[in-house]
Scaffold this motif. Structure first.
Motif, mmCIF file in Angstrom:
data_model
loop_
_atom_site.group_PDB
_atom_site.id
_atom_site.type_symbol
_atom_site.label_atom_id
_atom_site.label_comp_id
_atom_site.label_asym_id
_atom_site.label_seq_id
_atom_site.Cartn_x
_atom_site.Cartn_y
_atom_site.Cartn_z
ATOM 1 N N THR A 71 -3.042 -0.143 10.120
ATOM 2 C CA THR A 71 -2.859 1.303 10.238
ATOM 3 C C THR A 71 -3.793 1.989 9.258
ATOM 4 O OG1 THR A 71 -0.531 0.979 10.774
ATOM 5 C CG2 THR A 71 -1.166 3.172 10.042
ATOM 6 N N TYR A 73 -5.120 5.832 7.620
ATOM 7 C CA TYR A 73 -4.618 7.176 7.322
ATOM 8 C C TYR A 73 -5.808 8.110 7.167
ATOM 9 C CZ TYR A 73 -0.314 4.633 6.620
ATOM 10 O OH TYR A 73 0.775 3.816 6.812
ATOM 11 N N ASN A 76 1.236 7.895 1.689
ATOM 12 C CA ASN A 76 1.205 6.653 2.474
ATOM 13 C C ASN A 76 0.106 5.710 2.003
ATOM 14 O OD1 ASN A 76 3.332 7.252 4.224
ATOM 15 N ND2 ASN A 76 1.987 8.458 5.531
ATOM 16 N N LYS A 87 1.920 2.387 1.225
ATOM 17 C CA LYS A 87 2.044 1.472 2.370
ATOM 18 C C LYS A 87 0.924 0.431 2.406
ATOM 19 C CE LYS A 87 4.824 4.557 5.105
ATOM 20 N NZ LYS A 87 5.048 5.254 6.350
#
Length: 164
Positions: free
Chosen positions: A26, A28, A148, A152
Motif C-alpha cells: 500500500t 500513501y 499512516n 503502518k
C-alpha cells in the motif's frame, strides 16, 4: 513549452497504486505542492536500500512499460518526451531532497505539500487547492493523513520474492 499535465501525473499515480497492490503493498500519496505526487511506501527495516532498490526500479519499470505514452523511467530530461511523466524511483537515494509533508512551497498562492487519500485523486484535484490558508481547516476535518506513513510499516518479504 509542452510538459506533462497534472491529469497525466494523477493517472500515473493511480497506476503506481495498482502495481504496488500487485506486490501486496500500500502506498500513501501526497501532493508535492508543485507539479507532482509523491507516493510513500512505509516499510519495516528488514532489508538494506541496496536490496530494496531493484524492487523500486521494477515497480517503476512496470508502470512505464504498461503506459508507454504516459510514463517513463528515463532519467535524462533530454531522453524523454516533454509530455511524459517521470516515475522517479531514485528519489529514495541518500541525499535526495523532497518537500516534507505540510511544507509550504515558494509558489503563487502558497501551495502546501499535502497528504491525500487515494479517493481524492479525481478530475477535480489540483495542486493549488491545498494552501497555507485552508490547511488548518483540512487538518481539522481529515486529521493527519500522513500518520499512516509513520505507523503502518509493511513487510517487503513477499514483494521481494516476486522480483523478476
Amino acid at each position: 513549452g509542452e510538459h506533462a499535465t497534472f491529469e497525466q501525473v494523477k493517472a500515473v499515480a493511480l497506476e503506481v497504486k495498482k502495481v504496488l497492490k500487485e506486490f501486496g503493498l500500500t502506498g500513501y500519496p501526497k501532493t508535492s505542492g508543485s507539479s507532482g505526487i509523491h507516493i510513500y511506501v512505509p516499510i519495516k527495516t528488514e532489508f538494506t536500500y541496496k536490496q530494496i532498490f531493484p524492487l523500486a526500479k521494477q515497480v517503476a519499470t512496470i508502470i512505464a512499460e504498461r503506459n508507454p505514452s504516459l510514463a517513463t523511467v528515463r532519467r535524462p530530461i533530454a531522453g524523454r518526451k516533454p509530455t511524459e511523466v517521470y516515475v522517479d524511483y531514485l528519489q529514495n537515494m541518500e541525499g535526495k531532497s523532497l518537500a516534507a509533508a505540510y511544507s509550504v512551497r515558494e509558489k503563487p498562492g502558497a501551495p502546501v505539500s499535502t497528504p491525500i487519500a487515494w479517493s481524492e485523486i479525481t478530475k477535480s484535484l489540483t495542486i493549488e487547492q491545498f494552501t497555507m490558508k485552508n490547511m488548518p481547516a483540512r487538518l481539522q476535518k481529515k486529521g493527519d493523513l500522513f500518520a499512516n506513513v509513520l505507523m503502518k510499516k509493511q513487510s517487503l518479504t513477499a514483494a521481494m520474492k516476486m522480483l523478476k
